[in-house]
Write a protein that holds these residues in place. Sequence first.
Motif, PDB file in Angstrom:
ATOM      1  N   SER A  71      44.859  27.547  21.290  1.00 52.09           N
ATOM      2  CA  SER A  71      45.065  26.088  21.366  1.00 52.09           C
ATOM      3  C   SER A  71      46.533  25.745  21.153  1.00 52.09           C
ATOM      4  O   SER A  71      47.047  24.771  21.716  1.00 52.09           O
ATOM      5  CB  SER A  71      44.225  25.373  20.299  1.00 52.09           C
ATOM      6  N   THR A 147      36.019  29.542  30.058  1.00 52.85           N
ATOM      7  CA  THR A 147      35.130  30.234  29.120  1.00 52.85           C
ATOM      8  C   THR A 147      33.844  29.448  28.862  1.00 52.85           C
ATOM      9  O   THR A 147      32.844  30.023  28.449  1.00 52.85           O
ATOM     10  CB  THR A 147      35.855  30.441  27.770  1.00 52.85           C
ATOM     11  N   ASP A 172      45.921  28.146  32.058  1.00 56.27           N
ATOM     12  CA  ASP A 172      45.208  28.659  30.882  1.00 56.27           C
ATOM     13  C   ASP A 172      44.621  30.020  31.248  1.00 56.27           C
ATOM     14  O   ASP A 172      43.769  30.122  32.129  1.00 56.27           O
ATOM     15  CB  ASP A 172      44.093  27.672  30.506  1.00 56.27           C
ATOM     16  N   GLN A 197      42.076  37.145  21.137  1.00 56.16           N
ATOM     17  CA  GLN A 197      40.730  37.511  20.686  1.00 56.16           C
ATOM     18  C   GLN A 197      39.724  37.720  21.813  1.00 56.16           C
ATOM     19  O   GLN A 197      38.536  37.818  21.567  1.00 56.16           O
ATOM     20  CB  GLN A 197      40.213  36.430  19.729  1.00 56.16           C
ATOM     21  N   LYS A 198      40.206  37.727  23.052  1.00 60.34           N
ATOM     22  CA  LYS A 198      39.270  37.863  24.183  1.00 60.34           C
ATOM     23  C   LYS A 198      39.431  39.269  24.770  1.00 60.34           C
ATOM     24  O   LYS A 198      39.024  40.233  24.149  1.00 60.34           O
ATOM     25  CB  LYS A 198      39.536  36.781  25.214  1.00 60.34           C
TER      26      LYS A 198
HETATM   27  C1  LIG Z   1      39.835  28.863  28.194  1.00 60.27           C
HETATM   28  C2  LIG Z   1      40.218  28.631  26.779  1.00 60.27           C
HETATM   29  N1  LIG Z   1      41.295  27.882  26.496  1.00 60.27           N
HETATM   30  C3  LIG Z   1      41.681  27.658  25.218  1.00 60.27           C
HETATM   31  C4  LIG Z   1      40.982  28.175  24.148  1.00 60.27           C
HETATM   32  C5  LIG Z   1      41.425  27.896  22.754  1.00 60.27           C
HETATM   33  O1  LIG Z   1      41.779  29.078  22.110  1.00 60.27           O
HETATM   34  P1  LIG Z   1      41.667  29.229  20.510  1.00 60.27           P
HETATM   35  O2  LIG Z   1      40.227  29.037  20.160  1.00 60.27           O
HETATM   36  O3  LIG Z   1      42.192  30.607  20.238  1.00 60.27           O
HETATM   37  O4  LIG Z   1      42.522  28.165  19.926  1.00 60.27           O
HETATM   38  C6  LIG Z   1      39.843  28.941  24.396  1.00 60.27           C
HETATM   39  C7  LIG Z   1      39.036  29.490  23.292  1.00 60.27           C
HETATM   40  O5  LIG Z   1      37.943  29.928  23.443  1.00 60.27           O
HETATM   41  C8  LIG Z   1      39.465  29.169  25.740  1.00 60.27           C
HETATM   42  O6  LIG Z   1      38.384  29.919  26.010  1.00 60.27           O
END
Ligand SMILES: Cc1ncc(COP(=O)(O)O)c(C=O)c1O
Length: 372
Positions: A71, A147, A172, A197-198
Motif C-alpha cells: 500500500s 488479487t 500495480d 509477501q506474494k
Molecule cells: C493488487 C494489490 N495491490 C495492493 C495491495 C496492498 O499491499 P499490502 O497489503 O502489502 O499493503 C495488495 C495486497 O494484497 C494487492 O493484492
Amino acid sequence: MTVSSFVPPVRTLMGPGPSDVHPRILSALARPTIGHLDPLFVAMMDEMKVLLQYAFKTQNQLTIPVSAPGSAGMETCFANLVEPGDKVIVCQNGVFGGRMKENVERTGGVAVMVEDAWGAAVDPDKLRDALKANPDAKIVAFVHAETSTGASSDAKLLCEIAREHECLSIVDAVTSLGGTPLEVDAWGIDAIYSGTQKCLSCTPGLSPVSFSDKAIEKVKGRKQKVQSWFLDLNLVMGYWGGEGKRTYHHTAPVNALYGLHEALVMLQEEGLENSWARHAANHKALRAGIEAMGLSFVVKEKDRLPQLNSVTIPEGVDEAKVRSTLLNKFNLEIGAGLGALAGKVWRIGLMGASATPHNVDLCIGALREALG
Ligand SMILES: Cc1ncc(COP(=O)(O)O)c(C=O)c1O
C-alpha cells in the motif's frame, strides 16, 4: 497478566498472501542487525537494487524497496506523480483499482474511472475511449494482477495506449512480480510497485518500486512539494540514490531487507522465467483437481492468473466452515472473497514457495474432504 512469547503454528499459506516463507529467508531475517549506514549494509543495498532490476526486468536506476507494505508503494507512486488538478485515468476491475482512485483524490488529482466487471481483464478499448474523451489526462493507472478476482490485464498493451496519448503509466504489480511475465522496460512502464509477501515469498512489509527516467523527471519538476514527507522520492533518493554519499532519511528495516535480499537471491538462482513457468505448471495441476471436483473458476481461462485462483463456491456450501476446516484440520489457509466477491468465491493462492505440487495435492485433498 504475564504474557508469554508468541509461537505461531506452521501453516501452509495458500491464500492471497502472505505466501509460505522459505526457511532460508526466515534464517536470513535472524542474522545480526547492523547499522543501516554501515558500509557492508550499504553494499547489500546496492546488490538489492541490482536484484530488483532483475526481477522487474529493468535498467531503471530508481529501483528500490519502500520501507512499508505494498500500500505504501502504491502511495509512493501516486503521491509523487500526481499533482493537484492532474487528471488520472484509473482502470478498475476489482478492489485495488478502487484504492488507486482514493489515492488520486487524496493527492488532489481528478480520477476518471474506466470500469470493468470483477473477474474480467481491463478492456483496452474502454481505456482508448476514455483517453480520447479526456485529452488532458496525464496518467493511466491499472492493476496488472487483480488479487481480489484473479484476473490478469494486458499491461504491455495498456502502457502502449497510455504512451500514445502522452500519459505516464502507474502499474500495480503486487501479485504479479516473480509469478507471471512482467517486463518493465520492454513494456514501457513508468512507475510500478509490488509487495514482498506474494510471489517473492518473503515476509510482508516491504514494497519494491521502480521509476522510469520520464517519471523521475515529473517528480523533479513538481510545482508543489510531495505532500508526504516519508514517501517523497526526492528525499528517499538521497538515501537509496545511485551516486555519492548516502544521507540519513529513515532507519531502514535492516533485518527485513536481509529477508528480501535472500528472497531475490533465490529468485535469481531459480531464474525468473523458470519461476513464471513453475507458477503456470502448478496452476494447471490445481485447475485439473478443481474441475474434477465439479468446481469452476470466476475468470475466463485466457485472463486467469496462475498465482491467484478464484473458485466459485457451490450452492448451499457454508464457505467459512470449509475454510475453517482447512485451517484447523489441515493447517491450510485459503482466502475468502473480497469486496463484490465476498461470500461468492474462495481465493486459492499459488504464490512463490507455496506454488508446489505438494501444496496442490494438499489443497485438493483437503477441499474434497471438507466438501464431503
Ligand atoms: C493488487 C494489490 N495491490 C495492493 C495491495 C496492498 O499491499 P499490502 O497489503 O502489502 O499493503 C495488495 C495486497 O494484497 C494487492 O493484492
